[in-house]
Design a protein around this motif. Structure first.
Motif: not given
Length: 342
Positions: A139, A200-201, A223, A227
């Motif tokens: 993440c 990245e989110l 996602k 994470v």
């Protein structure tokens, strides 16, 4: 004396506010530009990243403003993701179930191993190699920060690891939005693909946006599955690195891991929406607010990317992560077809 003591504090507060205000300004400009024919293809979130990167590279950003821009890219992002839960009905994604977890797990393990091996090939220092692999596989910067205490990473290594995944995540986000019409994936398939392969989110949300609401919803779910695997992965890596140190004084001490509470918040808001407790007009308002927060986070993310910082450690870790990101995208695309999620 009291007046002199208050002056630096007031300056810091002013700089903090200016930093946040700058991200809000960029998010507003991005929102306006996204209404124009050409820019509408990319969407407001991707545009916000680009403006932030260009601003930092050309106009520059005073160091005092970084506290505000980092607050937007980290704290406001998490608030935005929590509020985004008001658009996700859990019943719509419950049918995906174990398949999503399996796909996310395969993608994560594959990328973690491949990127770390690539850093070995490119002669990247072990700690930076681990951070680069984790940031690419899990993440982004959040993984870099979470893993760093486990391996006693230096501040410079943390900074370059976070910068690499931020830069590559931005590049691939833009690439995904351009390739979306040509991938041959449905909205659901594209959302799963984005969630399983981007860093990245915030990148996931931005890249999935061209696919519509369904794509964003599934992208976030996939996602967040990746994470959620951060904590067990961090524990395993920390234990492995601990055992790999031959000198006792070099062994890292185990510290408490940061718990990604925003995941719990996202699931709670999704549950409230799914139960019908929140009226639709209120949910729509909160979702609109979530995009404002995420837009400012994207702007902050762009403003925090310093391209010149790559020179400090060379291009080797960037090259390893870049190749690994390409392979992750290819594997993710193949898994989408293999699992019949097209």
């Amino acid at each position: 004396m009291k007046q002199n003591a208050r002056t630096p504090r007031r300056k810091n507060q002013s700089s903090f506010i200016i930093g946040i205000s700058l991200t809000i300004l960029i998010a507003g400009i991005a929102k306006y530009l996204s209404l124009l024919p050409f820019f509408s293809i990319m969407g407001e979130l991707v545009i916000a990243i680009l403006i932030g990167v260009i601003w930092r590279s050309t106009i520059g950003l005073p160091k005092a403003f970084l506290s505000g821009t980092e607050f937007s890219s980290k704290k406001l992002l998490r608030v935005g993701i929590i509020l985004l839960g008001f658009r996700l009905h859990l019943g719509d994604v419950s049918q995906v179930g174990p398949t999503v977890f399996l796909l996310a797990s395969i993608s994560l393990v594959f990328t973690l191993v491949v990127v770390f091996l690539l850093t070995r090939v490119f002669h990247v220092e072990t700690r930076l190699g681990i951070l680069t692999a984790c940031g690419t596989a899990i993440c982004g910067a959040a993984a870099v920060v979470a893993i760093a205490p486990q391996i006693k990473a230096k501040n410079e290594e943390i900074a370059i690891g976070a910068a690499i995944v931020a830069i590559l995540g931005t590049m691939f986000t833009i690439l995904y939005t351009v390739l979306f019409p040509f991938l041959g994936l449905s909205a659901n398939g594209y959302g799963i693909f984005s969630g399983a392969t981007l860093h990245e989110l915030a990148h996931v949300v931005a890249a999935a946006a061209p696919g519509g609401d369904a794509a964003v919803d599934l992208a976030v779910v996939v996602k967040l599955t990746r994470v959620a695997l951060l904590i067990p992965v961090a524990l395993v890596i920390g234990f492995w690195y601990y055992l790999s140190q031959t000198e006792k004084q070099d062994k890292p001490s185990f510290r408490s891991l940061p718990i990604p509470w925003f995941i719990i918040g996202f699931l709670c808001t999704s549950a409230l929406y799914s139960l019908g407790i929140i009226p639709n007009f209120i949910a729509d308002t909160l979702v609109g607010l979530s995009y404002l927060f995420i837009g400012t986070a994207m702007a902050g993310l762009g403003l925090n990317i310093q391209l010149s910082s790559l020179k400090q450690f060379g291009l080797n870790p960037l090259a390893a992560s870049f190749i690994g990101s390409i392979l992750l995208s290819l594997v993710g695309y193949l898994l989408i077809h293999l699992f019949g999620l097209v």
